[in-house]
Scaffold this motif. Structure first.
Motif, PDB file in Angstrom:
ATOM      1  N   TYR A   1      41.698  46.448  47.321  1.00  0.00           N
ATOM      2  CA  TYR A   1      42.665  47.532  47.301  1.00  0.00           C
ATOM      3  C   TYR A   1      43.793  47.364  46.278  1.00  0.00           C
ATOM      4  N   ARG A   2      44.046  46.148  45.849  1.00  0.00           N
ATOM      5  CA  ARG A   2      45.105  45.863  44.889  1.00  0.00           C
ATOM      6  C   ARG A   2      44.611  44.787  43.924  1.00  0.00           C
ATOM      7  N   PRO A   3      45.138  44.722  42.702  1.00  0.00           N
ATOM      8  CA  PRO A   3      44.750  43.634  41.798  1.00  0.00           C
ATOM      9  C   PRO A   3      44.938  42.275  42.468  1.00  0.00           C
ATOM     10  N   GLU A   4      43.934  41.417  42.325  1.00  0.00           N
ATOM     11  CA  GLU A   4      43.907  40.149  43.047  1.00  0.00           C
ATOM     12  C   GLU A   4      45.069  39.229  42.668  1.00  0.00           C
ATOM     13  N   HIS A   5      45.415  38.387  43.629  1.00  0.00           N
ATOM     14  CA  HIS A   5      46.441  37.362  43.438  1.00  0.00           C
ATOM     15  C   HIS A   5      47.827  37.935  43.169  1.00  0.00           C
ATOM     16  N   THR A   6      48.076  39.163  43.581  1.00  0.00           N
ATOM     17  CA  THR A   6      49.420  39.726  43.465  1.00  0.00           C
ATOM     18  C   THR A   6      50.087  39.720  44.838  1.00  0.00           C
ATOM     19  N   ALA A   7      51.414  39.813  44.838  1.00  0.00           N
ATOM     20  CA  ALA A   7      52.126  39.865  46.110  1.00  0.00           C
ATOM     21  C   ALA A   7      51.656  41.049  46.940  1.00  0.00           C
TER      22      ALA A   7
ATOM     23  N   SER B   1      42.429  36.432  30.285  1.00  0.00           N
ATOM     24  CA  SER B   1      42.376  37.699  29.550  1.00  0.00           C
ATOM     25  C   SER B   1      41.889  38.846  30.421  1.00  0.00           C
ATOM     26  N   GLY B   2      41.065  38.560  31.437  1.00  0.00           N
ATOM     27  CA  GLY B   2      40.534  39.617  32.292  1.00  0.00           C
ATOM     28  C   GLY B   2      41.411  39.997  33.455  1.00  0.00           C
ATOM     29  N   THR B   3      42.469  39.235  33.711  1.00  0.00           N
ATOM     30  CA  THR B   3      43.293  39.504  34.897  1.00  0.00           C
ATOM     31  C   THR B   3      44.769  39.706  34.579  1.00  0.00           C
ATOM     32  N   THR B   4      45.135  39.690  33.299  1.00  0.00           N
ATOM     33  CA  THR B   4      46.517  39.942  32.891  1.00  0.00           C
ATOM     34  C   THR B   4      46.530  40.808  31.632  1.00  0.00           C
ATOM     35  N   ASP B   5      47.717  41.175  31.200  1.00  0.00           N
ATOM     36  CA  ASP B   5      47.875  41.964  29.977  1.00  0.00           C
ATOM     37  C   ASP B   5      48.079  41.099  28.741  1.00  0.00           C
ATOM     38  N   VAL B   6      47.682  39.821  28.803  1.00  0.00           N
ATOM     39  CA  VAL B   6      47.977  38.898  27.711  1.00  0.00           C
ATOM     40  C   VAL B   6      47.384  39.365  26.381  1.00  0.00           C
TER      41      VAL B   6
ATOM     42  N   PHE C   1      47.465  50.239  39.567  1.00  0.00           N
ATOM     43  CA  PHE C   1      48.492  49.218  39.795  1.00  0.00           C
ATOM     44  C   PHE C   1      48.598  48.234  38.632  1.00  0.00           C
ATOM     45  N   ASP C   2      47.805  48.429  37.576  1.00  0.00           N
ATOM     46  CA  ASP C   2      47.868  47.535  36.414  1.00  0.00           C
ATOM     47  C   ASP C   2      49.282  47.526  35.844  1.00  0.00           C
ATOM     48  N   GLY C   3      49.749  46.330  35.541  1.00  0.00           N
ATOM     49  CA  GLY C   3      51.062  46.188  34.921  1.00  0.00           C
ATOM     50  C   GLY C   3      52.238  46.223  35.867  1.00  0.00           C
ATOM     51  N   ARG C   4      51.984  46.421  37.158  1.00  0.00           N
ATOM     52  CA  ARG C   4      53.089  46.556  38.110  1.00  0.00           C
ATOM     53  C   ARG C   4      53.538  45.231  38.730  1.00  0.00           C
ATOM     54  N   TYR C   5      52.674  44.225  38.684  1.00  0.00           N
ATOM     55  CA  TYR C   5      52.976  43.000  39.420  1.00  0.00           C
ATOM     56  C   TYR C   5      52.927  41.781  38.512  1.00  0.00           C
ATOM     57  N   PRO C   6      53.866  40.857  38.677  1.00  0.00           N
ATOM     58  CA  PRO C   6      53.843  39.617  37.896  1.00  0.00           C
ATOM     59  C   PRO C   6      52.873  38.605  38.482  1.00  0.00           C
TER      60      PRO C   6
ATOM     61  N   ARG D   1      46.373  42.603  36.025  1.00  0.00           N
ATOM     62  CA  ARG D   1      45.488  43.746  35.848  1.00  0.00           C
ATOM     63  C   ARG D   1      44.281  43.592  36.774  1.00  0.00           C
ATOM     64  N   GLU D   2      43.666  44.709  37.123  1.00  0.00           N
ATOM     65  CA  GLU D   2      42.458  44.693  37.948  1.00  0.00           C
ATOM     66  C   GLU D   2      41.319  44.001  37.203  1.00  0.00           C
ATOM     67  N   ARG D   3      40.658  43.054  37.880  1.00  0.00           N
ATOM     68  CA  ARG D   3      39.584  42.280  37.252  1.00  0.00           C
ATOM     69  C   ARG D   3      38.270  43.042  37.187  1.00  0.00           C
ATOM     70  N   LEU D   4      38.061  44.000  38.098  1.00  0.00           N
ATOM     71  CA  LEU D   4      36.806  44.763  38.148  1.00  0.00           C
ATOM     72  C   LEU D   4      37.106  46.254  37.994  1.00  0.00           C
ATOM     73  N   PRO D   5      37.612  46.675  36.854  1.00  0.00           N
ATOM     74  CA  PRO D   5      38.061  48.070  36.716  1.00  0.00           C
ATOM     75  C   PRO D   5      36.950  49.104  36.873  1.00  0.00           C
ATOM     76  N   LYS D   6      35.722  48.798  36.461  1.00  0.00           N
ATOM     77  CA  LYS D   6      34.634  49.759  36.605  1.00  0.00           C
ATOM     78  C   LYS D   6      34.186  49.886  38.055  1.00  0.00           C
ATOM     79  N   MET D   7      34.277  48.790  38.806  1.00  0.00           N
ATOM     80  CA  MET D   7      33.894  48.821  40.209  1.00  0.00           C
ATOM     81  C   MET D   7      35.006  49.409  41.076  1.00  0.00           C
ATOM     82  N   ARG D   8      36.246  49.169  40.698  1.00  0.00           N
ATOM     83  CA  ARG D   8      37.380  49.564  41.528  1.00  0.00           C
ATOM     84  C   ARG D   8      38.427  50.279  40.673  1.00  0.00           C
ATOM     85  N   PRO D   9      38.067  51.456  40.158  1.00  0.00           N
ATOM     86  CA  PRO D   9      38.988  52.160  39.263  1.00  0.00           C
ATOM     87  C   PRO D   9      40.318  52.530  39.914  1.00  0.00           C
TER      88      PRO D   9
END
Length: 340
Positions: free
Chosen positions: A17-23, A58-63, A115-120, A102-110
């Protein structure tokens, strides 16, 4: 930690439901009924433990979109696999803390991409605080299943995760054996080191469906025990003197026979005979992750007969399951409870 069986563990939080490993993912997991959450733990250059699926981010952040870090892109060999990208151990915590998840599985869980970019990125110490606060808010005991990632690799570059993890536990008041903590790894060596350091909590050996543990490969080369060696009857009894449990790929618990009928293996019973707890990963409702017999309609992202598959797995008497959607796993578990 008192809970119904099996233990429902929010896999990297409520990562369905939310990008993994976020608060937000961890807080939602507890709100949805999870008994515990599972972070993957890696380290920064200055020895801060952070929560990411892998040290390559690279797949889980905006780096990749951050020009100030373009020069840190590199190629490394991690546990025998060459990877190109950005790695946590090349950043200080101050630098890493400026990135966003960022969401790690964007095609599976669009839907999660909203929520991309919202959480540190979180540190391990942040999660300890979040669990303590959530336990008070929800009025129940909540736990942590901490996965130590790539321990041999990190030790080889001067970042011993066992030492760093033990220090974090001390600082947070989590070292004791109060039942809240489970520590897991694909490497037995680091679990043994944590035990030697007096770290309490249960130790669980993660087991892939194929391949060889990295610490075994480094120590014994071609003579190393494969993961398959550890799930024989003799292998399980040998593990009984080293760890408290095993956590295995879901395919080792449930599979289809030649006729396409879903079946469960006897691994749970064998491990219980060796006095080992058994956990499995990962329960997910999307067609892509279900047995063919449980898929429905067209499209990998569509939800299939997840209830049937979750129920089959929980019916083995398994001790814990990792789930991306904790509420779905809780619903199935509650349906299996004997009537009062």
């Amino acid at each position: 930690m008192s809970h119904a069986s099996p233990l429902i563990i929010g896999h990297r939080g409520a990562s369905g439901y939310r990008p993994e490993h976020t608060a937000a993912a961890y807080e939602l997991a507890f709100a949805l009924g999870a008994d515990a959450v599972e972070p993957d733990i890696v380290a920064t250059r200055d020895g801060v433990l952070v929560l990411r699926h892998e040290n390559e981010i690279s797949g889980t952040t905006d780096v990749a979109a951050r020009p100030e870090f373009a020069g840190l892109r590199t190629t490394k060999t991690i546990d025998g696999h060459e990877q190109t990208g950005w790695f946590t151990e090349d950043f200080t915590w101050g630098e890493l803390s400026t990135l966003r998840a960022r969401e790690r599985l964007p095609k599976m869980r669009p839907a999660n991409t909203a929520f991309d970019g919202r959480y540190p990125i979180l540190r391990l110490r942040d999660l300890f605080e979040l669990i303590d606060e959530s336990a008070e808010r929800h009025g129940r005991h909540l736990g942590l299943v901490a996965e130590i990632k790539h321990a041999s690799y990190f030790e080889s570059i001067g970042l011993p995760l066992d030492e760093l993890f033990a220090a974090e536990l001390d600082d947070a008041g989590w070292r004791g054996g109060d039942g809240r903590l489970i520590v897991e790894s694909f490497e037995l060596t680091v679990l043994g080191k944590l035990t030697a350091r007096g770290v309490g909590g249960r130790k669980v050996f993660l087991i892939e469906a194929s391949g060889t543990p990295e610490d075994q490969r480094l120590a014994h080369g071609a003579a190393a025990n494969s993961y398959a060696d550890f799930v024989t009857e003799a292998g399980l009894y040998a593990l009984g003197g080293l760890v408290d449990g095993i956590s295995v790929d879901r395919s080792m618990i449930v599979r289809q026979d030649a006729a396409g009928t879903p079946q469960t293996s006897d691994l749970v019973d064998l491990a219980h005979s060796a006095m080992l707890e058994v956990y499995t990963w990962t329960l997910r409702p999307e067609n892509r992750f279900l047995l063919p017999a449980h898929r429905a309609g067209v499209g990998q992202a569509r939800h299939g007969d997840w209830w049937g598959e979750f129920e089959l797995i929980m019916g083995t008497g398994i001790d814990g399951v990792f789930a991306d959607h904790p509420d779905l796993a809780v619903a199935v578990r509650d349906s299996l409870r004997p009537a009062a």
